[in-house]
Design an enzyme around this catalytic site. Structure first.
Site, PDB file in Angstrom:
ATOM      1  N   GLY A  14       0.746  -1.305   0.008  1.00 17.34           N
ATOM      2  CA  GLY A  14      -0.236  -0.067   0.034  1.00 17.34           C
ATOM      3  C   GLY A  14       0.629   1.120  -0.012  1.00 17.34           C
ATOM      4  CE1 TYR A 141       7.684  -7.788 -10.867  1.00 19.29           C
ATOM      5  CE2 TYR A 141       7.260  -7.985 -12.985  1.00 19.29           C
ATOM      6  CZ  TYR A 141       6.905  -7.516 -11.937  1.00 19.29           C
ATOM      7  OH  TYR A 141       5.754  -6.668 -11.797  1.00 19.29           O
ATOM      8  CG  ASN A 170       6.054  -0.364 -19.025  1.00 17.96           C
ATOM      9  OD1 ASN A 170       5.512  -1.229 -19.585  1.00 17.96           O
ATOM     10  ND2 ASN A 170       7.248  -0.232 -18.870  1.00 17.96           N
ATOM     11  CE  LYS A 192      18.111   8.318 -17.408  1.00 14.47           C
ATOM     12  NZ  LYS A 192      18.646   7.459 -18.183  1.00 14.47           N
ATOM     13  CD1 TRP A 206      21.261   5.231 -20.012  1.00 17.89           C
ATOM     14  CD2 TRP A 206      20.224   4.344 -18.155  1.00 17.89           C
ATOM     15  NE1 TRP A 206      21.723   5.715 -18.771  1.00 17.89           N
ATOM     16  CE2 TRP A 206      21.256   5.234 -17.610  1.00 17.89           C
ATOM     17  CE3 TRP A 206      19.454   3.529 -17.386  1.00 17.89           C
ATOM     18  CZ2 TRP A 206      21.205   5.066 -16.291  1.00 17.89           C
ATOM     19  CZ3 TRP A 206      19.500   3.414 -16.226  1.00 17.89           C
ATOM     20  CH2 TRP A 206      20.496   4.268 -15.578  1.00 17.89           C
TER      21      TRP A 206
HETATM   22  P1  NAP Z   1       6.350  -0.278  -5.755  1.00 14.95           P
HETATM   23  O1  NAP Z   1       5.950   1.253  -5.815  1.00 14.95           O
HETATM   24  O2  NAP Z   1       7.940  -0.705  -5.661  1.00 14.95           O
HETATM   25  O3  NAP Z   1       5.826  -0.725  -4.526  1.00 14.95           O
HETATM   26  C1  NAP Z   1       5.927  -2.049  -3.752  1.00 14.95           C
HETATM   27  C2  NAP Z   1       5.345  -2.187  -2.572  1.00 14.95           C
HETATM   28  O4  NAP Z   1       5.581  -3.640  -2.195  1.00 14.95           O
HETATM   29  C3  NAP Z   1       5.691  -1.333  -1.339  1.00 14.95           C
HETATM   30  O5  NAP Z   1       4.553  -0.999  -0.732  1.00 14.95           O
HETATM   31  C4  NAP Z   1       6.571  -2.076  -0.595  1.00 14.95           C
HETATM   32  O6  NAP Z   1       6.545  -1.806   0.804  1.00 14.95           O
HETATM   33  C5  NAP Z   1       5.880  -3.535  -0.703  1.00 14.95           C
HETATM   34  N1  NAP Z   1       6.932  -4.720  -0.369  1.00 14.95           N
HETATM   35  C6  NAP Z   1       7.948  -5.063  -1.167  1.00 14.95           C
HETATM   36  N2  NAP Z   1       8.512  -6.078  -0.428  1.00 14.95           N
HETATM   37  C7  NAP Z   1       7.940  -6.344   0.480  1.00 14.95           C
HETATM   38  C8  NAP Z   1       7.962  -7.324   1.583  1.00 14.95           C
HETATM   39  N3  NAP Z   1       8.904  -8.441   1.585  1.00 14.95           N
HETATM   40  N4  NAP Z   1       6.941  -7.386   2.339  1.00 14.95           N
HETATM   41  C9  NAP Z   1       5.910  -6.467   2.503  1.00 14.95           C
HETATM   42  N5  NAP Z   1       5.704  -5.579   1.432  1.00 14.95           N
HETATM   43  C10 NAP Z   1       6.674  -5.683   0.642  1.00 14.95           C
HETATM   44  O7  NAP Z   1       5.744  -1.101  -6.671  1.00 14.95           O
HETATM   45  P2  NAP Z   1       4.321  -0.578  -7.665  1.00 14.95           P
HETATM   46  O8  NAP Z   1       5.093  -0.128  -8.935  1.00 14.95           O
HETATM   47  O9  NAP Z   1       3.359  -0.269  -6.886  1.00 14.95           O
HETATM   48  O10 NAP Z   1       3.953  -2.263  -7.883  1.00 14.95           O
HETATM   49  C11 NAP Z   1       2.764  -2.666  -7.499  1.00 14.95           C
HETATM   50  C12 NAP Z   1       2.323  -3.995  -8.060  1.00 14.95           C
HETATM   51  O11 NAP Z   1       2.064  -3.591  -9.357  1.00 14.95           O
HETATM   52  C13 NAP Z   1       3.379  -5.041  -8.018  1.00 14.95           C
HETATM   53  O12 NAP Z   1       2.966  -6.264  -7.715  1.00 14.95           O
HETATM   54  C14 NAP Z   1       3.950  -5.014  -9.468  1.00 14.95           C
HETATM   55  O13 NAP Z   1       4.598  -6.212  -9.881  1.00 14.95           O
HETATM   56  C15 NAP Z   1       2.884  -4.692 -10.271  1.00 14.95           C
HETATM   57  N6  NAP Z   1       2.992  -3.879 -11.417  1.00 14.95           N
HETATM   58  C16 NAP Z   1       3.669  -2.785 -11.574  1.00 14.95           C
HETATM   59  C17 NAP Z   1       4.313  -2.027 -12.815  1.00 14.95           C
HETATM   60  C18 NAP Z   1       4.781  -0.942 -12.653  1.00 14.95           C
HETATM   61  O14 NAP Z   1       5.283  -0.490 -13.945  1.00 14.95           O
HETATM   62  N7  NAP Z   1       5.174  -0.032 -11.655  1.00 14.95           N
HETATM   63  C19 NAP Z   1       3.518  -2.776 -13.801  1.00 14.95           C
HETATM   64  C20 NAP Z   1       2.858  -3.706 -13.836  1.00 14.95           C
HETATM   65  C21 NAP Z   1       2.541  -4.410 -12.811  1.00 14.95           C
HETATM   66  P3  NAP Z   1       7.637  -0.644   1.244  1.00 14.95           P
HETATM   67  O15 NAP Z   1       7.501   0.626   0.730  1.00 14.95           O
HETATM   68  O16 NAP Z   1       7.828  -0.523   2.626  1.00 14.95           O
HETATM   69  O17 NAP Z   1       9.099  -1.103   0.676  1.00 14.95           O
HETATM   70  P1  GDP Z   2      10.429  -2.876 -19.162  1.00 17.27           P
HETATM   71  O1  GDP Z   2       8.981  -2.085 -19.638  1.00 17.27           O
HETATM   72  O2  GDP Z   2       9.883  -3.938 -18.044  1.00 17.27           O
HETATM   73  O3  GDP Z   2      11.381  -3.241 -20.031  1.00 17.27           O
HETATM   74  O4  GDP Z   2      11.098  -1.963 -17.905  1.00 17.27           O
HETATM   75  P2  GDP Z   2      11.583  -0.277 -18.046  1.00 17.27           P
HETATM   76  O5  GDP Z   2      10.297   0.388 -17.275  1.00 17.27           O
HETATM   77  O6  GDP Z   2      12.624  -0.434 -17.233  1.00 17.27           O
HETATM   78  O7  GDP Z   2      11.709  -0.059 -19.384  1.00 17.27           O
HETATM   79  C1  GDP Z   2      12.858  -0.147 -20.136  1.00 17.27           C
HETATM   80  C2  GDP Z   2      12.939   0.496 -21.513  1.00 17.27           C
HETATM   81  O8  GDP Z   2      13.238   1.637 -21.261  1.00 17.27           O
HETATM   82  C3  GDP Z   2      14.339  -0.232 -22.175  1.00 17.27           C
HETATM   83  O9  GDP Z   2      13.957  -0.028 -23.469  1.00 17.27           O
HETATM   84  C4  GDP Z   2      15.359   0.852 -21.855  1.00 17.27           C
HETATM   85  O10 GDP Z   2      16.528   0.942 -22.747  1.00 17.27           O
HETATM   86  C5  GDP Z   2      14.603   2.266 -21.741  1.00 17.27           C
HETATM   87  N1  GDP Z   2      15.179   3.141 -20.709  1.00 17.27           N
HETATM   88  C6  GDP Z   2      15.851   4.454 -21.374  1.00 17.27           C
HETATM   89  N2  GDP Z   2      16.238   5.158 -20.329  1.00 17.27           N
HETATM   90  C7  GDP Z   2      16.040   4.360 -19.265  1.00 17.27           C
HETATM   91  C8  GDP Z   2      16.160   4.582 -17.898  1.00 17.27           C
HETATM   92  O11 GDP Z   2      16.768   5.914 -17.300  1.00 17.27           O
HETATM   93  N3  GDP Z   2      15.821   3.704 -16.890  1.00 17.27           N
HETATM   94  C9  GDP Z   2      15.082   2.559 -17.154  1.00 17.27           C
HETATM   95  N4  GDP Z   2      14.674   1.676 -16.619  1.00 17.27           N
HETATM   96  N5  GDP Z   2      14.894   2.178 -18.567  1.00 17.27           N
HETATM   97  C10 GDP Z   2      15.286   3.281 -19.610  1.00 17.27           C
END
Ligand code: NAP
Ligand code: GDP
Length: 319
Positions: A14, A141, A170, A192, A206
């Site tokens: 959360g 993952y 994403n 950045k 990148w």
């Molecule tokens: P995030 O910002 O990194 O947040 C991760 C959350 O998980 C935080 O609340 C963290 O708590 C908690 N957590 C991690 N390890 C834990 C542990 N061992 N025990 C208890 N809590 C733990 O990630 P998010 O981007 O919000 O992602 C949320 C979900 O969406 C994930 O399941 C992810 O795989 C999925 N998702 C994300 C993306 C994306 O682009 N970000 C895309 C598709 C799916 P703390 O704050 O205390 O560390």
């Molecule tokens: P993905 O969508 O799961 O592949 O993960 P990311 O959100 O990390 O996106 C990766 C893509 O963004 C790749 O094509 C990287 O080369 C490009 N990219 C460009 N600049 C950055 C950067 O600063 N951080 C990350 N994470 N990716 C970057």
């Protein structure tokens, strides 16, 4: 399920990007019959079965949105495939088993489009998640996430549990992880450009900038996940994505970040860095069948709001 039935909703993860967006949306439309609890790793390390059981015993949820996971962008995934696999498997096993034991009425877990098969026809739909190995860069993952869908079906068939999942593309928005090495592309680009503007240095993207991504704003995803919790009644996952025509290249996304900052400096590409999966274009026909009129936030607006949030919260932001 009746919308007004008294609910205790526990959100694991959360404190993260998606969890904080759900909290914002819930606060904007508070339903008196729902109590929401947003957990972070400070409440319990969900890698531990005993800590997971204890926190579930404490809050006794009727419903769970399960977000907690080890999360990261391409470069973090490439470095820590084993940790991503093990930690996420542990978390998912502990959370779903605790939900079964506590007779939780519904669980919505989070998959991701980066778990899709690498070699596949496009667009990818919900039926294709397990059709072949994922991209090698993040196989740890991906395999842990795919197993959530397998577990949901197993818990349903053997124990009658109502466990389902969503597949977001994403995600980006306020409260993201803006760490350059660990985070996803949009928070990385935002951080950045911020630094390039402060220091009068070039902004480095990148990879080649050619890969394609469908970005969903965290506030839109939050609304959709709350809808799934209330209204979606399948065990099979549902893709939560913008439309296919809203897919953009990394270069286009970077240009929008430059525009949001009004950055006038040099922009360069470091092509020694990996590109990762070229695309993972997802089909949102299933979502559109349920919600044909859902309006996604235009990406330019979402990026501008995220940039403004980052500037305002620079000191406390995760970076
Ligand atoms: P995030 O910002 O990194 O947040 C991760 C959350 O998980 C935080 O609340 C963290 O708590 C908690 N957590 C991690 N390890 C834990 C542990 N061992 N025990 C208890 N809590 C733990 O990630 P998010 O981007 O919000 O992602 C949320 C979900 O969406 C994930 O399941 C992810 O795989 C999925 N998702 C994300 C993306 C994306 O682009 N970000 C895309 C598709 C799916 P703390 O704050 O205390 O560390
Ligand atoms: P993905 O969508 O799961 O592949 O993960 P990311 O959100 O990390 O996106 C990766 C893509 O963004 C790749 O094509 C990287 O080369 C490009 N990219 C460009 N600049 C950055 C950067 O600063 N951080 C990350 N994470 N990716 C970057």
């Amino acid at each position: 399920m009746a919308y007004n039935e008294a609910m205790v909703v526990v959100v694991t993860g959360g404190s993260g990007l998606v969890g904080q967006a759900i909290q914002t949306v819930v606060e904007q439309s508070r339903n008196v019959n729902e109590r929401w609890i947003f957990l972070s790793s400070k409440n319990a390390d969900l890698k531990s079965a005993s800590e997971t059981c204890a926190v579930f015993e404490k809050y006794k949820p009727t419903h769970v949105i399960h977000l907690a996971a080890m999360v990261g962008g391409l470069y973090r995934n490439m470095k820590y495939n084993c940790d991503f696999l093990r930690f996420n498997q542990l978390i998912n096993d502990n959370v779903l088993e605790a939900c079964k034991k506590m007779k939780v009425k519904k669980v919505v877990s989070c998959l991701s489009t980066c778990i899709f098969p690498d070699k596949t026809p496009y667009p990818i739909d919900e039926t294709m998640v397990h059709n072949g190995p994922p991209h090698h860069s993040n196989f740890g993952y991906s395999m842990a996430k795919r197993m959530i869908d397998v577990m949901n079906h197993a818990y349903h068939e053997q124990y009658g549990c109502n466990f389902t999942s969503v597949i977001p593309t994403n995600v980006y928005g306020p409260h993201d992880n803006f760490n350059l090495e660990d985070g996803h592309v949009l928070p990385g680009l935002i951080h950045k450009v911020y630094m390039a503007k402060q220091n009068g240095t070039p902004f480095t993207i990148w990879g080649t900038g050619k890969p394609l991504r469908q970005f969903v704003y965290s506030m839109d995803l939050a609304k959709l996940m709350i809808w799934v919790l209330h209204e979606y009644n399948e065990i099979n996952p549902i893709i939560l994505s913008v439309d296919e025509q809203d897919e953009v290249s990394i270069r286009e996304a970077a240009e929008m970040v430059v525009e949001a900052f009004d950055f006038k400096g040099d922009v360069v590409y470091d092509t020694t860095k990996a590109d990762g999966q070229f695309k993972k274009t997802a089909c949102n026909v299933k979502l559109r069948t349920y919600l044909p009129d859902f309006q996604f936030t235009p990406i330019r607006q979402g990026i501008k709001e995220t940039v403004d949030w980052f500037i305002e919260n620079y000191e406390s932001a995760r970076k």
